[in-house]
Design a protein around this motif. Sequence first.
Motif, PDB file in Angstrom:
ATOM      1  N   LYS A  85     -38.436  16.802  42.833  1.00 49.07           N
ATOM      2  CA  LYS A  85     -38.549  15.376  42.475  1.00 49.07           C
ATOM      3  C   LYS A  85     -39.525  14.662  43.406  1.00 49.07           C
ATOM      4  CE  LYS A  85     -34.317  14.930  39.927  1.00 49.07           C
ATOM      5  NZ  LYS A  85     -32.878  14.852  40.005  1.00 49.07           N
ATOM      6  N   LYS A  86     -39.444  14.989  44.687  1.00 45.79           N
ATOM      7  CA  LYS A  86     -40.361  14.387  45.668  1.00 45.79           C
ATOM      8  C   LYS A  86     -41.808  14.779  45.328  1.00 45.79           C
ATOM      9  CE  LYS A  86     -41.488  16.064  49.651  1.00 45.79           C
ATOM     10  NZ  LYS A  86     -41.411  16.867  50.849  1.00 45.79           N
ATOM     11  N   ALA A  87     -42.008  16.060  45.015  1.00 46.19           N
ATOM     12  CA  ALA A  87     -43.361  16.537  44.683  1.00 46.19           C
ATOM     13  C   ALA A  87     -43.865  15.871  43.406  1.00 46.19           C
ATOM     14  CB  ALA A  87     -43.352  18.063  44.543  1.00 46.19           C
ATOM     15  N   GLN A  88     -42.971  15.725  42.434  1.00 48.88           N
ATOM     16  CA  GLN A  88     -43.383  15.093  41.168  1.00 48.88           C
ATOM     17  C   GLN A  88     -43.813  13.649  41.392  1.00 48.88           C
ATOM     18  OE1 GLN A  88     -39.827  16.081  38.948  1.00 48.88           O
ATOM     19  NE2 GLN A  88     -40.894  17.647  37.746  1.00 48.88           N
ATOM     20  N   SER A  89     -43.073  12.925  42.246  1.00 51.13           N
ATOM     21  CA  SER A  89     -43.505  11.529  42.431  1.00 51.13           C
ATOM     22  C   SER A  89     -44.768  11.455  43.288  1.00 51.13           C
ATOM     23  CB  SER A  89     -42.370  10.637  42.944  1.00 51.13           C
ATOM     24  OG  SER A  89     -41.826  11.176  44.092  1.00 51.13           O
ATOM     25  N   ALA A  90     -45.014  12.457  44.116  1.00 49.00           N
ATOM     26  CA  ALA A  90     -46.269  12.474  44.896  1.00 49.00           C
ATOM     27  C   ALA A  90     -47.448  12.965  44.038  1.00 49.00           C
ATOM     28  CB  ALA A  90     -46.101  13.367  46.117  1.00 49.00           C
ATOM     29  N   GLY A  91     -47.138  13.600  42.909  1.00 44.11           N
ATOM     30  CA  GLY A  91     -48.202  14.134  42.055  1.00 44.11           C
ATOM     31  C   GLY A  91     -48.854  15.392  42.605  1.00 44.11           C
ATOM     32  N   LYS A  92     -48.221  16.006  43.590  1.00 45.06           N
ATOM     33  CA  LYS A  92     -48.766  17.255  44.165  1.00 45.06           C
ATOM     34  C   LYS A  92     -47.637  18.029  44.848  1.00 45.06           C
ATOM     35  CE  LYS A  92     -49.566  15.325  48.658  1.00 45.06           C
ATOM     36  NZ  LYS A  92     -50.359  14.861  49.729  1.00 45.06           N
ATOM     37  N   ILE A  93     -47.849  19.345  44.940  1.00 44.96           N
ATOM     38  CA  ILE A  93     -46.870  20.168  45.640  1.00 44.96           C
ATOM     39  C   ILE A  93     -47.532  20.727  46.903  1.00 44.96           C
ATOM     40  CG2 ILE A  93     -47.365  22.247  44.223  1.00 44.96           C
ATOM     41  CD1 ILE A  93     -44.202  22.698  44.396  1.00 44.96           C
ATOM     42  N   VAL A  94     -46.828  20.663  48.011  1.00 42.16           N
ATOM     43  CA  VAL A  94     -47.388  21.127  49.284  1.00 42.16           C
ATOM     44  C   VAL A  94     -46.873  22.543  49.552  1.00 42.16           C
ATOM     45  CG1 VAL A  94     -47.663  20.621  51.739  1.00 42.16           C
ATOM     46  CG2 VAL A  94     -47.367  18.739  50.111  1.00 42.16           C
ATOM     47  N   ILE A  95     -47.804  23.476  49.691  1.00 41.19           N
ATOM     48  CA  ILE A  95     -47.407  24.881  49.858  1.00 41.19           C
ATOM     49  C   ILE A  95     -47.983  25.437  51.162  1.00 41.19           C
ATOM     50  CG2 ILE A  95     -47.406  27.197  48.831  1.00 41.19           C
ATOM     51  CD1 ILE A  95     -47.554  25.974  46.097  1.00 41.19           C
ATOM     52  N   GLY A  96     -47.119  25.923  52.016  1.00 40.68           N
ATOM     53  CA  GLY A  96     -47.538  26.552  53.270  1.00 40.68           C
ATOM     54  C   GLY A  96     -48.027  27.965  53.003  1.00 40.68           C
ATOM     55  N   ALA A  97     -49.081  28.365  53.731  1.00 40.56           N
ATOM     56  CA  ALA A  97     -49.669  29.692  53.515  1.00 40.56           C
ATOM     57  C   ALA A  97     -50.351  30.142  54.802  1.00 40.56           C
ATOM     58  CB  ALA A  97     -50.685  29.627  52.374  1.00 40.56           C
ATOM     59  N   LYS A  98     -50.794  31.385  54.806  1.00 38.47           N
ATOM     60  CA  LYS A  98     -51.612  31.888  55.911  1.00 38.47           C
ATOM     61  C   LYS A  98     -53.088  31.648  55.564  1.00 38.47           C
ATOM     62  CE  LYS A  98     -48.281  33.594  58.393  1.00 38.47           C
ATOM     63  NZ  LYS A  98     -47.693  34.879  58.086  1.00 38.47           N
ATOM     64  N   ASN A  99     -53.934  31.642  56.596  1.00 39.12           N
ATOM     65  CA  ASN A  99     -55.364  31.450  56.310  1.00 39.12           C
ATOM     66  C   ASN A  99     -56.247  32.571  56.854  1.00 39.12           C
ATOM     67  OD1 ASN A  99     -55.268  30.939  59.042  1.00 39.12           O
ATOM     68  ND2 ASN A  99     -56.520  29.077  58.941  1.00 39.12           N
ATOM     69  N   ASP A 100     -55.596  33.574  57.481  1.00 38.97           N
ATOM     70  CA  ASP A 100     -56.427  34.619  58.116  1.00 38.97           C
ATOM     71  C   ASP A 100     -55.994  36.022  57.710  1.00 38.97           C
ATOM     72  OD1 ASP A 100     -54.017  34.681  59.497  1.00 38.97           O
ATOM     73  OD2 ASP A 100     -54.968  35.062  61.444  1.00 38.97           O
ATOM     74  N   GLN A 101     -55.416  36.141  56.522  1.00 35.45           N
ATOM     75  CA  GLN A 101     -54.987  37.463  56.047  1.00 35.45           C
ATOM     76  C   GLN A 101     -55.782  37.827  54.792  1.00 35.45           C
ATOM     77  OE1 GLN A 101     -50.757  36.906  55.483  1.00 35.45           O
ATOM     78  NE2 GLN A 101     -50.323  37.192  57.650  1.00 35.45           N
ATOM     79  N   PRO A 102     -56.893  38.552  54.955  1.00 31.64           N
ATOM     80  CA  PRO A 102     -57.723  38.893  53.805  1.00 31.64           C
ATOM     81  C   PRO A 102     -56.923  39.631  52.724  1.00 31.64           C
ATOM     82  CG  PRO A 102     -58.430  40.081  55.786  1.00 31.64           C
ATOM     83  CD  PRO A 102     -57.403  39.098  56.204  1.00 31.64           C
ATOM     84  N   PHE A 103     -57.177  39.290  51.466  1.00 34.07           N
ATOM     85  CA  PHE A 103     -56.527  39.856  50.276  1.00 34.07           C
ATOM     86  C   PHE A 103     -55.107  39.317  50.064  1.00 34.07           C
ATOM     87  CE2 PHE A 103     -59.489  43.028  51.879  1.00 34.07           C
ATOM     88  CZ  PHE A 103     -60.331  43.222  50.794  1.00 34.07           C
ATOM     89  N   LEU A 104     -54.559  38.588  51.031  1.00 31.52           N
ATOM     90  CA  LEU A 104     -53.195  38.061  50.917  1.00 31.52           C
ATOM     91  C   LEU A 104     -53.183  36.534  50.946  1.00 31.52           C
ATOM     92  CD1 LEU A 104     -51.223  40.600  53.076  1.00 31.52           C
ATOM     93  CD2 LEU A 104     -50.458  39.760  50.868  1.00 31.52           C
ATOM     94  N   GLY A 105     -53.587  35.987  52.095  1.00 30.06           N
ATOM     95  CA  GLY A 105     -53.680  34.541  52.232  1.00 30.06           C
ATOM     96  C   GLY A 105     -54.848  34.247  53.144  1.00 30.06           C
ATOM     97  N   PHE A 106     -55.963  33.844  52.531  1.00 32.78           N
ATOM     98  CA  PHE A 106     -57.195  33.691  53.298  1.00 32.78           C
ATOM     99  C   PHE A 106     -57.894  32.390  52.916  1.00 32.78           C
ATOM    100  CE2 PHE A 106     -61.486  34.406  54.709  1.00 32.78           C
ATOM    101  CZ  PHE A 106     -61.264  34.998  55.935  1.00 32.78           C
ATOM    102  N   GLU A 107     -58.486  31.729  53.922  1.00 32.24           N
ATOM    103  CA  GLU A 107     -59.268  30.517  53.649  1.00 32.24           C
ATOM    104  C   GLU A 107     -60.681  30.758  54.156  1.00 32.24           C
ATOM    105  OE1 GLU A 107     -57.965  27.011  55.750  1.00 32.24           O
ATOM    106  OE2 GLU A 107     -58.841  25.692  54.243  1.00 32.24           O
ATOM    107  N   ASP A 108     -61.658  30.629  53.263  1.00 32.18           N
ATOM    108  CA  ASP A 108     -63.033  30.903  53.692  1.00 32.18           C
ATOM    109  C   ASP A 108     -63.680  29.645  54.274  1.00 32.18           C
ATOM    110  OD1 ASP A 108     -63.963  29.356  51.591  1.00 32.18           O
ATOM    111  OD2 ASP A 108     -64.446  31.061  50.309  1.00 32.18           O
ATOM    112  N   THR A 109     -64.950  29.770  54.650  1.00 29.20           N
ATOM    113  CA  THR A 109     -65.613  28.648  55.326  1.00 29.20           C
ATOM    114  C   THR A 109     -65.758  27.420  54.415  1.00 29.20           C
ATOM    115  OG1 THR A 109     -67.625  29.838  54.837  1.00 29.20           O
ATOM    116  CG2 THR A 109     -66.907  29.862  57.130  1.00 29.20           C
ATOM    117  N   ASP A 110     -65.707  27.640  53.081  1.00 26.66           N
ATOM    118  CA  ASP A 110     -65.734  26.504  52.146  1.00 26.66           C
ATOM    119  C   ASP A 110     -64.324  25.980  51.870  1.00 26.66           C
ATOM    120  OD1 ASP A 110     -68.459  26.785  51.863  1.00 26.66           O
ATOM    121  OD2 ASP A 110     -68.235  28.251  50.233  1.00 26.66           O
TER     122      ASP A 110
END
Length: 306
Positions: free
Chosen positions: A63-88
């Motif tokens: 309900k909180k996410a619906q009223s915010a219009g977005k869902i916040v999801i925690g993830a890793k950013n340095d695990q290639p092929f699993l959870g990765f964030e590139d320079t962009d």
Amino acid sequence: MKLRKSAAVAAAIAAFALTATACGGDSGNAGDKPSDASTGKDAPKLPTYTVAKDVSIDSPTLKKAQSAGKIVIGAKNDQPFLGFEDTDRKRSGFDIEIAKMVAADLGFGPDQIQFETVDSNVRETTISKGEVDLYVGTYTINDERKKQVGFAGPYFLAGADLLVRKDDSAVTGPDSLKGKTVCSIKGSTPLQEIKKPKYGAKTVELSKYSECVQQLLNNEVDAVTTDDAILKGYAAQRPTKLKVVGKPFTEEPYGIGMNKDDKALRDAVSDAIEAHEKNGDYKKAYDATLGLSGSTYTEPPALERY
Ligand code: GLU
């Protein structure tokens, strides 16, 4: 045909490795960089997920996410092929796909997901404070953690293994670690395991897996331990420098973390995982992410609802 397919897969790995090394902070891997990452057009494609409409669940988090219009999801950013964030700041990997498929069933498209990087040692506090709605990041379900957070899943079964330098023949498995220095991550189950006196290993405890990998490349530690699925990603990035020993010594069932008391959300997320396993999205997502790092596909484990 077979040859063509494997060439396409190799090109996709190269493409993934190129983006994955982009912010790896490793200057010593020039030899492992692919020369042409643009040829992966026949490689496995990521699925797209239909976004559910008018989702109504008796879940305070949703309900909180619906009223915010977005869902916040925690993830890793340095695990290639699993959870990765590139320079962009583009996120990719199997966990990111799991997050997207679940979010779609809860009514949120990819542009309504706000990913937040949350490392292993702060997962339970971040989830219980409500700073993320869901957490999808190689998160092992266990009884200790269940005292603080809720889990849907498991959606994948990994096992702790060892990453070593390619030319190392001394570390052959967990029973060859006496006197060796092993790097792992604060707040992770493989670190807890490797600290047991029976292994006789010294430990270096850091916050990010990529920092452990860097220490291994710099000869500062003898091995890195964590889940095989994570380690295979690092080895695929630097195939001439690193290898996974290949003797898993724990079981790490991955779950999606959330508020401990939000049972309605837990059930809805389990339903979503089940639906995407059944309709083929799960396997497609796997083939286009983790499958490229040398992990062989196995059927997902049975969900444990509670
Ligand atoms: N799956 C293990 C854990 O949840 C190790 C990977 C990680 O730190 O995310 O502790």
